[in-house]
Design an enzyme around this catalytic site. Structure first.
Site, PDB file in Angstrom:
ATOM      1  N   GLN A  15       0.853  -1.184   0.000  1.00 49.66           N
ATOM      2  CA  GLN A  15       0.000   0.000   0.000  1.00 49.66           C
ATOM      3  C   GLN A  15       0.892   1.238   0.000  1.00 49.66           C
ATOM      4  O   GLN A  15       1.622   1.477   0.958  1.00 49.66           O
ATOM      5  CB  GLN A  15      -0.913   0.016   1.228  1.00 49.66           C
ATOM      6  CG  GLN A  15      -1.913   1.160   1.184  1.00 49.66           C
ATOM      7  CD  GLN A  15      -2.713   1.283   2.461  1.00 49.66           C
ATOM      8  OE1 GLN A  15      -2.166   1.553   3.517  1.00 49.66           O
ATOM      9  NE2 GLN A  15      -4.017   1.077   2.360  1.00 49.66           N
ATOM     10  N   TYR A  48      -6.124  10.316   4.843  1.00 48.55           N
ATOM     11  CA  TYR A  48      -4.751  10.674   4.490  1.00 48.55           C
ATOM     12  C   TYR A  48      -4.762  11.569   3.239  1.00 48.55           C
ATOM     13  O   TYR A  48      -5.809  12.023   2.803  1.00 48.55           O
ATOM     14  CB  TYR A  48      -3.895   9.416   4.346  1.00 48.55           C
ATOM     15  CG  TYR A  48      -3.775   8.681   5.662  1.00 48.55           C
ATOM     16  CD1 TYR A  48      -3.129   9.279   6.752  1.00 48.55           C
ATOM     17  CD2 TYR A  48      -4.342   7.417   5.852  1.00 48.55           C
ATOM     18  CE1 TYR A  48      -3.046   8.636   7.975  1.00 48.55           C
ATOM     19  CE2 TYR A  48      -4.266   6.775   7.082  1.00 48.55           C
ATOM     20  CZ  TYR A  48      -3.618   7.387   8.140  1.00 48.55           C
ATOM     21  OH  TYR A  48      -3.550   6.768   9.364  1.00 48.55           O
ATOM     22  N   ARG A  71      -7.530   1.968  -2.537  1.00 46.91           N
ATOM     23  CA  ARG A  71      -8.397   1.816  -1.375  1.00 46.91           C
ATOM     24  C   ARG A  71      -9.111   3.130  -1.100  1.00 46.91           C
ATOM     25  O   ARG A  71      -8.478   4.193  -1.047  1.00 46.91           O
ATOM     26  CB  ARG A  71      -7.588   1.413  -0.143  1.00 46.91           C
ATOM     27  CG  ARG A  71      -8.465   0.961   1.031  1.00 46.91           C
ATOM     28  CD  ARG A  71      -7.645   0.702   2.276  1.00 46.91           C
ATOM     29  NE  ARG A  71      -8.293  -0.276   3.137  1.00 46.91           N
ATOM     30  CZ  ARG A  71      -8.121  -0.350   4.449  1.00 46.91           C
ATOM     31  NH1 ARG A  71      -7.322   0.512   5.070  1.00 46.91           N
ATOM     32  NH2 ARG A  71      -8.738  -1.268   5.163  1.00 46.91           N
TER      33      ARG A  71
END
Length: 366
Positions: free
Chosen positions: A97, A183, A230
């Site tokens: 990721q 984020y 994601r």
């Protein structure tokens, strides 16, 4: 045998089953470099159809927590090579990721003690994990960020591209772009954290622009069939919100459909929390993606157990189901789900930081 335990393909990646290990921050890579402990941790969990590693910073600036790994140091790439080799030797598949935390950071974690960056100079009401002078870990308020300048965006896209290439060089089967959990990319998409007035702020199309451009840059570099993303449309994680998440994320997946990505990984509800935090039609989101020609695997996450995961895949609601915390305490989770075996209990006190206890010490079935 349920389809959940049957082989399939995730983009260009052939996997042994439809159970994914979700990314899980564990703060056990001092200096941002994977080590022997990390090698063993991921090797133990190679029974997952697809492992998605913990968030891995694309640059030093992208770091937001102490002792999380990166992809920007030669030593880190060498460390990851050992991890990917161990997983592959155990018969598993693994993607990393790629992560930029944006404002969810602290000056002590930034290059030269500088301010974290964000779409706008709005401090998050959130905490991060830092190291004290004596080496112990502690949670601290995130630092005030500065707004990214428009002329910094091309360099940021280049950082994502380089990180994706570094991941492939390190032996990963692909990458997952982290555009969730409050984020950097989600900070751009949510109106609470993005008050820009340039091409990356204001309208929904402008706010999703950076995420789409990152997906395009990564897919162009390593291939769409090795690129996933994601998203977490309704999570309030790290102090992000938006009055119309349906409009934002429908527009996003419709744009992503053009890039032939390997998978769309959807956190349904609050990350690690309630699924019904906000009203949202998850099936309609998938339908919007498919209607625009999106062919990527639809991966769902958050609160699934054996019964609901099997139902999700058998019904066609999802193609793959990702599990997070159950994989921490159960390195052989897929076997346990398949055999309806009891699960180990999670020790919450060992989630972040520390050594092997609560990391590589959970037993597998005999």
């Amino acid at each position: 045998m349920s389809k959940l335990f049957q082989s399939t393909t995730v983009g260009d990646i052939a996997v042994a089953n439809r159970v994914a290990m979700a990314p899980l921050t564990r703060n056990r890579s001092p200096g941002a470099v994977p080590n022997d402990l990390n090698v063993e941790y991921y090797r133990q969990r190679a029974g997952a159809g697809l492992i998605i590693t913990e968030g891995t910073a694309i640059t030093h600036q992208g770091q937001g927590y102490a002792d999380v790994p990166g992809l920007y140091l030669p030593e880190a790439i060498e460390g990851w090579k050992r991890v990917t080799s161990a997983v592959h030797e155990a018969g598993g598949k693994i993607v990393t990721q790629i992560w930029h935390v944006g404002r969810i950071s602290h000056t002590s974690l930034q290059p030269d003690g500088g301010k974290p960056v964000a779409p706008s100079a709005i401090q998050a009401k959130s905490k991060t994990y830092i190291l004290n002078p004596d080496g112990t870990g502690a949670f601290a308020e995130t630092s005030e960020p500065r707004a990214l300048e428009l002329n910094e965006i091309p360099g940021l896209l280049e950082d994502y591209r380089k990180a994706a290439r570094a991941a492939i060089d390190a032996g990963f089967d692909g990458v997952e772009i982290h555009a969730a959990n409050g984020y950097l990319l989600e900070q751009f998409m949510r109106s609470s954290s993005n008050q820009r007035t340039d091409a990356y702020g204001g309208s929904i199309d402008n706010r999703i622009r950076l995420t789409v451009e990152v997906a395009e840059a990564v897919a162009k570099e390593i291939g769409g069939g090795r690129t996933g993303i994601r998203i977490s449309p309704t999570t309030p994680a790290n102090d992000v919100s938006d009055p119309d998440p349906t409009a934002v994320y429908t527009a996003l997946v419709e744009k992503l459909a053009a890039h032939d990505l390997a998978f769309i990984h959807v956190v349904e509800g609050a990350t690690g929390g309630p699924r019904d935090v906000l009203p949202f039609d998850w099936a309609a989101l998938k339908a919007a993606y498919r209607a625009k020609g999106g062919k990527g695997v639809w991966m769902v996450n958050n609160g699934y157990d054996r019964e609901t995961a099997i139902e999700a895949v058998e019904s066609g609601y999802a193609d793959v189901v990702a599990f997070g915390k159950p994989f921490i305490a159960n390195p052989d989770l897929v076997r346990r789900l398949k055999e309806e075996a009891p699960l180990n209990e999670l020790d919450g006190s060992t989630l972040y930081g520390g050594g092997e206890q609560g990391y590589t010490t959970y037993p597998a079935l005999a």
